[in-house]
Design an enzyme around this catalytic site. Structure first.
Site, short mmCIF file in Angstrom:
data_model
loop_
_atom_site.label_atom_id
_atom_site.label_comp_id
_atom_site.label_asym_id
_atom_site.label_seq_id
_atom_site.Cartn_x
_atom_site.Cartn_y
_atom_site.Cartn_z
N LYS A 147 1.79 -11.65 -13.59
CA LYS A 147 2.28 -12.86 -12.92
C LYS A 147 1.19 -13.94 -12.92
CE LYS A 147 6.04 -10.50 -12.10
NZ LYS A 147 5.71 -9.11 -12.33
N TYR A 175 8.75 -4.97 -3.31
CA TYR A 175 9.37 -5.12 -4.64
C TYR A 175 10.25 -3.89 -4.94
CZ TYR A 175 9.44 -5.26 -9.78
OH TYR A 175 9.82 -5.23 -11.08
N ASP A 199 0.05 -5.50 -1.68
CA ASP A 199 0.35 -6.12 -2.96
C ASP A 199 0.23 -7.63 -2.75
OD1 ASP A 199 1.65 -7.32 -5.14
OD2 ASP A 199 2.98 -5.61 -5.43
N ARG A 225 -9.57 5.27 -23.57
CA ARG A 225 -8.73 5.56 -22.40
C ARG A 225 -9.52 5.52 -21.09
NH1 ARG A 225 -7.93 10.22 -20.63
NH2 ARG A 225 -8.05 11.29 -22.64
C1 PLP Z 1 5.25 -8.18 -6.09
C2 PLP Z 1 5.28 -7.37 -7.35
N1 PLP Z 1 4.48 -6.29 -7.44
C3 PLP Z 1 4.46 -5.53 -8.55
C4 PLP Z 1 5.27 -5.81 -9.63
C5 PLP Z 1 5.23 -4.91 -10.84
O1 PLP Z 1 4.43 -5.49 -11.81
P1 PLP Z 1 4.61 -5.19 -13.39
O2 PLP Z 1 5.92 -5.74 -13.79
O3 PLP Z 1 3.42 -5.87 -14.00
O4 PLP Z 1 4.56 -3.71 -13.54
C6 PLP Z 1 6.11 -6.92 -9.59
C7 PLP Z 1 6.97 -7.24 -10.74
O5 PLP Z 1 7.80 -8.11 -10.68
C8 PLP Z 1 6.12 -7.72 -8.41
O6 PLP Z 1 6.92 -8.79 -8.29
#
Ligand code: PLP
Length: 413
Positions: A223, A126, A198, A72
């Site tokens: 992604k 998001y 992000d 962990r």
């Molecule tokens: C821009 C963005 N940030 C964060 C996330 C969250 O990522 P995860 O689905 O890996 O938790 C997403 C998910 O679609 C996203 O599009």
């Protein structure tokens, strides 16, 4: 000797780093060493004697190699992935998490999202990130202010709000607005706010936010970094040692670490990231032009098109000629029924909820990423009933366009 210390590697270009940093070196082990790191499927580690185990429990000093004690708290596969991403982003270190959302959660905590703190966040973050702010942080007494941070008055808003944390995305979803990172980070610095971005849509191949003054760079590795639609993970790269220590501590306390197998898959993806991003961007630019000229399409949102409101900003911020693999467009028939008919008619492109894969994926924001928004909120965000998002894959661009064309014809028949 770590690869980062290796003199000849200091001048490597990003494309070389992404391939070479993630492989093993012969001088790091016994006579034979696999070029690819094995998967460390182990919950705990042996250290020879109690003295060494005691040392292994201590947090490493900056620049010191990590020791592993218990799964962990970290594993060698995640650590290798972290080192590759930290160098690619120009940070002091990185921490890998079990998902992008876990990465965002820990980044906010490390940045100081505690009772009494104020977070100024972009209104088009998001959807789940906004839900995290509203449902987890707000009830704990964190003040959340959402506003347009893509507009010209964003810096002024930061100065007047005096937040503790500023949170933006490099490119927004689904209207692909481009954030002026330099203006945001310098205003945030003036008021002493920690800056989070992000960078999932851009990756270090298009943009390195730390060079634009940001403190923490977040990725949903699910992604582009993983890139094959087969692994879930997140990463936070830190520009500062103190934030890095805090991130590590939260990863362990929250049990949010990335597993060895997922780390292995994501690192494998990262090796081809530069090549894939080139193809994603080339395909997306061609497809944006194709859709703009299509009789069934009213409007295309893509920063690579000269009419995009932040086209010049995108040219300044992003790698030359690269505008990302995401675009959205509006059908002339502005109805949900037409959008559904279009998506049901696709044969190559997959109507599935994710992005950044090798596969071309199509999503309908009002039922997926923006499902929690009311009709009025959707309207305010500029997301119409005929809006469809395309995550352009690495297939042949002609094949993708052929599929889009036949589905558009069916939708409007
Ligand atoms: C821009 C963005 N940030 C964060 C996330 C969250 O990522 P995860 O689905 O890996 O938790 C997403 C998910 O679609 C996203 O599009």
């Amino acid at each position: 000797m770590t690869l980062a210390d290796h003199h000849s590697s200091a001048a490597w270009k990003l494309e070389t780093q992404l391939v070479q940093d993630g492989r093993q070196r012969w001088n790091e082990g016994p006579a034979h060493v696999s070029i690819v790191q094995p998967i460390y499927a182990s919950t705990t580690y042996l250290h020879g004697n109690m003295e060494r185990l005691d040392q292994a429990f201590k947090s490493p000093a900056p620049g010191e190699k990590r020791s592993f004690v218990y799964a962990r708290q970290g594993n060698p596969n995640a650590t290798q992935l972290e080192e590759v991403l930290a160098r690619a982003e120009g940070g002091v270190g990185a921490v890998a998490f079990g998902s992008g959302m876990a990465a965002i959660h820990a980044a906010l905590l490390a940045a100081g999202a505690a009772p009494g703190a104020k977070i100024l966040a972009a209104q088009d973050l998001y959807g789940q990130t906004i839900a995290l702010l509203r449902q987890v942080f707000a009830p704990q007494g964190v003040e959340i202010v959402l506003c347009d941070l893509c507009c010209a008055s964003a810096a002024e808003r930061i100065r007047s709000e005096q937040p503790d944390i500023v949170f933006v995305e490099t490119i927004s979803n689904p209207l692909v607005k481009v954030t002026d990172l330099d203006a945001i980070s310098s205003a945030a610095r003036e008021v002493g706010a920690v800056t989070l971005v992000d960078s999932t849509f851009t990756t270090p191949c298009l943009l390195r936010p730390i060079e634009h003054g940001f403190d923490l760079v977040i990725h949903s590795a699910t992604k582009y970094l993983g890139g094959h639609g087969d692994s879930t993970g997140g990463l936070v790269v830190s520009a500062r040692e103190s934030l890095l220590q805090s991130l590590r501590s939260y990863a362990s306390l929250l049990g949010a670490m990335l597993s060895p197998f997922e780390s292995y898959l994501i690192l494998r993806g990262v090796k081809t990231l530069a090549l894939r991003m080139e193809r994603h961007c080339e395909n997306a630019l061609r497809i944006a032009h194709f859709l703009r000229d299509h009789p069934a399409v009213a409007r295309v949102h893509y920063p690579g098109l000269p009419e995009h409101p932040q086209h010049e900003q995108a040219r300044r911020l992003l790698a030359p000629g690269r505008f990302g693999g995401l675009l959205s467009f509006e059908l002339k028939q502005q109805t949900r029924a037409a959008a559904f008919r279009f998506m049901d008619s696709l044969q190559l492109c997959a109507p599935a909820t994710s992005l950044g894969d090798v596969h071309t994926l199509v999503s309908y924001p009002p039922i997926s990423s923006h499902r929690d928004l009311s009709r009025a909120e959707l309207q305010q965000a500029g997301i119409t009933e005929g809006c469809v998002r395309l995550s352009v894959g690495i297939e042949d661009a002609e094949d993708i366009m052929h599929d889009l064309d036949q589905a558009l014809q069916q939708a409007t028949a």
